[in-house]
Write a protein that holds these residues in place. Structure first.
Motif, PDB file in Angstrom:
ATOM      1  N   MET A 181     -13.806  63.272   3.350  1.00  0.00           N
ATOM      2  CA  MET A 181     -14.340  63.842   4.600  1.00  0.00           C
ATOM      3  C   MET A 181     -15.552  62.998   4.966  1.00  0.00           C
ATOM      4  SD  MET A 181     -13.780  67.803   3.508  1.00  0.00           S
ATOM      5  CE  MET A 181     -13.603  67.357   1.793  1.00  0.00           C
ATOM      6  N   ASP A 202     -13.149  66.710  -3.355  1.00  0.00           N
ATOM      7  CA  ASP A 202     -13.667  66.773  -1.986  1.00  0.00           C
ATOM      8  C   ASP A 202     -14.913  65.912  -1.839  1.00  0.00           C
ATOM      9  OD1 ASP A 202     -11.894  68.597  -0.591  1.00  0.00           O
ATOM     10  OD2 ASP A 202     -12.637  70.148  -1.942  1.00  0.00           O
ATOM     11  N   HIS A 235      -9.878  63.685  -1.329  1.00  0.00           N
ATOM     12  CA  HIS A 235      -9.921  64.114   0.073  1.00  0.00           C
ATOM     13  C   HIS A 235     -11.237  63.603   0.663  1.00  0.00           C
ATOM     14  CE1 HIS A 235     -10.137  67.902   2.935  1.00  0.00           C
ATOM     15  NE2 HIS A 235     -10.001  66.755   3.602  1.00  0.00           N
ATOM     16  N   HIS A 252      -8.108  68.061  -7.111  1.00  0.00           N
ATOM     17  CA  HIS A 252      -8.490  67.819  -5.715  1.00  0.00           C
ATOM     18  C   HIS A 252      -9.998  67.564  -5.648  1.00  0.00           C
ATOM     19  CE1 HIS A 252      -7.875  68.154  -1.336  1.00  0.00           C
ATOM     20  NE2 HIS A 252      -9.040  68.789  -1.308  1.00  0.00           N
ATOM     21  N   ASP A 267      -5.129  73.360   2.626  1.00  0.00           N
ATOM     22  CA  ASP A 267      -6.467  73.417   2.018  1.00  0.00           C
ATOM     23  C   ASP A 267      -7.372  74.323   2.839  1.00  0.00           C
ATOM     24  OD1 ASP A 267      -8.882  72.810   0.756  1.00  0.00           O
ATOM     25  OD2 ASP A 267      -8.857  70.680   1.290  1.00  0.00           O
TER      26      ASP A 267
END
Ligand code: DX5
Ligand code: ZN
Length: 222
Positions: free
Chosen positions: A74, A41, A72, A39, A180
């Motif tokens: 953001m 970020d 992911h 994962h 998450d």
């Protein structure tokens, strides 16, 4: 709701909690310890109040593992960032519902690039907001902290997770339900009961150093 067993729960360690000075080694270590997804970020200091890294860093760690790269994002705007992460080796790209005014277009863009498309919801965002894109998503990410930082406390959005599970089951499609934020063995148990099948965890997996990563991953599955 379908019963979940330890064997169909997948673990996605968040490299946000890794030692960035040796990121390649850290990724290899969580791969060896039994991670299913990596994962990743990506934070822009604008959509969320923190900055991490961009596509060149993702490309450089691609050499360290063959596991699924679960990116992911953001960031906002998100659409101009998609191609660079696909080219860097992403397998799944997740965009925030709140970061894209044209979410349908964003998901279409991700799918057109040949990777899986995810959509993430901040704690306050109702699950209803994605009802009309359910046929386009491969993954739904429910945030159980406000995104931006690791090590925060779990927000118990169990009814939202259960509602997402029902929506997924109603489609009959194979859609990952990922949670998450603040996942530790105790909260893992709760979110799995509510219907989660992919757990993201940073702090709980990277604590105590590489020799404990396998133990930490196993504790979340148990
Ligand atoms: C938060 C990130 C998470 C975070 C989870 O914005 O999306 O992936 O790293 O960290 P923990 O497991 O420490 O809550
Ligand atoms: Zn994340």
């Amino acid at each position: 709701m379908s019963a979940k067993t330890a064997s169909n729960i997948r673990i996605a360690p968040s490299i946000l909690s890794a030692d960035f000075s040796k990121l390649g080694e850290e990724v290899a270590a969580i791969d060896k310890a039994g991670a299913d997804y990596i994962h990743i970020d990506v934070m822009d200091g604008h959509f969320v109040p923190n900055l991490t890294f961009g596509a060149p860093v993702v490309k450089s760690i691609r050499k360290s593992t063959d596991k699924i790269f679960d990116v992911h994002l953001m960031v906002t705007p998100v659409d101009p960032m998609i191609d660079s992460f696909v080219n860097a080796g992403a397998d799944i790209i997740t965009a925030h519902e709140e970061a894209s005014p044209h979410l349908h277009r964003t998901l279409q863009h991700i799918r057109d690039k040949g990777v899986k498309a995810g959509v993430s919801l901040n704690p306050h965002t109702p699950i209803e907001t994605i009802r009309h894109v359910m046929d386009m998503v491969d993954l739904i990410l429910i945030m159980t902290v406000n995104p931006g930082f690791g090590g925060q406390s779990f927000i118990p959005l169990l009814d939202k997770i259960a509602a997402a599970r029902s929506m997924i089951n109603a489609t009959g499609r194979d859609i990952d339900l990922q949670v998450d934020g603040g996942i530790i063995p105790e909260t893992a148990k709760e979110v799995i009961s509510a219907g989660t099948d992919v757990l993201v965890a940073g702090t709980a997996i990277f604590k105590d150093g590489p020799e404990f990563y396998a133990r930490n991953i196993k504790a979340l599955r148990a």
